[in-house]
Design an enzyme around this catalytic site. Sequence first.
Site, PDB file in Angstrom:
ATOM      1  N   LYS A  54       0.676  -1.299  -0.027  1.00 25.47           N
ATOM      2  CA  LYS A  54       0.133   0.100  -0.146  1.00 25.47           C
ATOM      3  C   LYS A  54       0.950   1.276  -0.027  1.00 25.47           C
ATOM      4  CE  LYS A  54      -3.690  -2.381   0.778  1.00 25.47           C
ATOM      5  NZ  LYS A  54      -4.833  -2.415   0.172  1.00 25.47           N
TER       6      LYS A  54
HETATM    7  C1  PLP Z   1      -0.954  -7.707   2.971  1.00 29.71           C
HETATM    8  C2  PLP Z   1      -1.960  -7.833   2.219  1.00 29.71           C
HETATM    9  N1  PLP Z   1      -2.281  -8.635   1.070  1.00 29.71           N
HETATM   10  C3  PLP Z   1      -3.369  -8.355   0.231  1.00 29.71           C
HETATM   11  C4  PLP Z   1      -4.180  -7.429   0.277  1.00 29.71           C
HETATM   12  C5  PLP Z   1      -5.358  -7.467  -0.645  1.00 29.71           C
HETATM   13  O1  PLP Z   1      -5.155  -6.380  -1.599  1.00 29.71           O
HETATM   14  P1  PLP Z   1      -6.355  -5.885  -2.241  1.00 29.71           P
HETATM   15  O2  PLP Z   1      -7.326  -5.224  -1.418  1.00 29.71           O
HETATM   16  O3  PLP Z   1      -5.626  -4.668  -3.320  1.00 29.71           O
HETATM   17  O4  PLP Z   1      -7.071  -7.197  -3.098  1.00 29.71           O
HETATM   18  C6  PLP Z   1      -3.948  -6.393   1.387  1.00 29.71           C
HETATM   19  C7  PLP Z   1      -5.134  -5.482   1.646  1.00 29.71           C
HETATM   20  O5  PLP Z   1      -5.279  -4.752   0.541  1.00 29.71           O
HETATM   21  C8  PLP Z   1      -3.032  -6.566   2.310  1.00 29.71           C
HETATM   22  O6  PLP Z   1      -2.890  -5.728   3.127  1.00 29.71           O
HETATM   23  N1  LIG Z   2      -6.909  -4.994   2.608  1.00 30.41           N
HETATM   24  C1  LIG Z   2      -7.074  -3.465   2.528  1.00 30.41           C
HETATM   25  C2  LIG Z   2      -8.456  -3.169   2.510  1.00 30.41           C
HETATM   26  C3  LIG Z   2      -8.560  -1.934   1.861  1.00 30.41           C
HETATM   27  O1  LIG Z   2      -8.331  -2.045   0.420  1.00 30.41           O
HETATM   28  P1  LIG Z   2      -7.974  -0.790  -0.337  1.00 30.41           P
HETATM   29  O2  LIG Z   2      -6.918  -1.069  -1.383  1.00 30.41           O
HETATM   30  O3  LIG Z   2      -9.049  -0.359  -1.183  1.00 30.41           O
HETATM   31  O4  LIG Z   2      -7.401   0.322   0.440  1.00 30.41           O
HETATM   32  C4  LIG Z   2      -6.396  -3.034   3.557  1.00 30.41           C
HETATM   33  O5  LIG Z   2      -5.335  -3.213   4.178  1.00 30.41           O
HETATM   34  O6  LIG Z   2      -6.710  -2.216   4.443  1.00 30.41           O
END
Ligand code: PLP
Ligand SMILES: N[C@@H](CCOP(=O)(O)O)C(=O)O
Length: 431
Positions: A107
């Site tokens: 992120k």
């Molecule tokens: C460690 C981790 N893996 C996978 C995901 C899933 O990613 P996305 O929400 O983009 O599918 C998240 C949260 O977004 C995460 O924090």
């Molecule tokens: N897994 C995410 C959930 C939110 O996902 P986002 O990519 O829409 O911000 C988290 O870690 O908070």
Amino acid sequence: MKYYSLNKKAPKTSFEQAVVKGLAPDKGLYFPEEIQPLDKSFFDNIEQISREEIAFQAIQQFVSPEIPKKVLRQIIKETIDFDFPIVSLNNEISTLELFHGPTMAFKDVGARFMARCLGYFNQNNKEEITVLVATSGDTGGAVAHGFLGVKGIKVVILYPKGKVSNVQEKQLTTLGQNITALEVDGVFDDCQDMVKRAFLDQDLTSKMQLTSANSINVARWLPQMFYFFFTYQQLKSKYKQLVFSVPSGNFGNICAGMIAKKLGLPIEHFIAANNENNVITKFLKTKEYVPEPTIATLSNAMDVSNPSNFVRIQEIYDQDFEVLKKDLTSYFYTDKATEKALIEIKEKYNYIADPHGAIGYLACKDYLKENENVHCVFLETAHPTKFLPTVERVLNETVALPDQIKELMNKKKVAIEISNYGGLKNFLLSK
Ligand SMILES: Cc1ncc(COP(=O)(O)O)c(C=O)c1O
Ligand SMILES: N[C@@H](CCOP(=O)(O)O)C(=O)O
């Protein structure tokens, strides 16, 4: 670039307005009006192109003309000033480590990019902006870190009480300044619903400028395509056909990869790797999208039952189920399977994965059983020490904490408890 709402009941808007508003007035997610593939020569020469230039070429069309080229280059430079290493496990499977940024999760890329775009748009402090963000674990910390001290911007993070790891909680509750954490009595989907509801609440929107820093926001979502390009750049000469296994929750990451493919990046196939919150796995089997109550798992950041970006994926594939199925496979795994995978990865490859990456690994293995001549890259979406109790218990060994996490653990959590939308609204109106 103009953006339209996927609910098709709001006017088209600019990149700037899509970022500042977060969600369209009809509650739809914004989507780029056209996607112009990059020149073939870009891909032919990609190994000679710097990472900054790759990211610039990939995103330029989506942010122009509001972000001037010079500013964009600076934003990119600051966004990706850390490594994106690929570790090979064997000839068929590699992992892309996305945890070398400040909060040790993928992120960081989107959060840093968005913070800088918003900072640029708001440089004259036109109006204070309140950034609302729902998190199941990692978005909160990355957004808190990315926006810390940015003038004219307040950040309010909603997270589900007792459902994020200790490290994740510390990352989002200890910074202070312009960051406030709200601990919600509920699951991630409740937090996300409250955020979406706030955008449509005129009592709030008439008094303050609200936006989102979830992948709902195009400036948080789109930069997540960068590392798909970086992977291709590094593996192009070694492997002909690349498949990405993406541990998925809200489906923003995989959906950004799909945009990279639309831009011409040669990606053979995507695998959505899920835990038992498996609405998309079921959808691909039955063609029916039926969100069910969230199940708490060891891969907590993927505990999402109604992924926001599902509608964007549908749009990328023109609502054509059969075409989507050609590009996307999905598997899901239990906590038991996740634990076994953590052990297997350690024993076979001497590599410590985190529970989310472990699910990505399992999905690679299953895909490879049915498909030959491809190389599968699973995304290691967070550092294993963010889930220390699980990783240490399962591997039955002590794992050293990186310095930045050690420091964090001594800090004091500060969060305000709320139990429903009224709590969020009262908090926002009291500020
Ligand atoms: C460690 C981790 N893996 C996978 C995901 C899933 O990613 P996305 O929400 O983009 O599918 C998240 C949260 O977004 C995460 O924090
Ligand atoms: N897994 C995410 C959930 C939110 O996902 P986002 O990519 O829409 O911000 C988290 O870690 O908070």
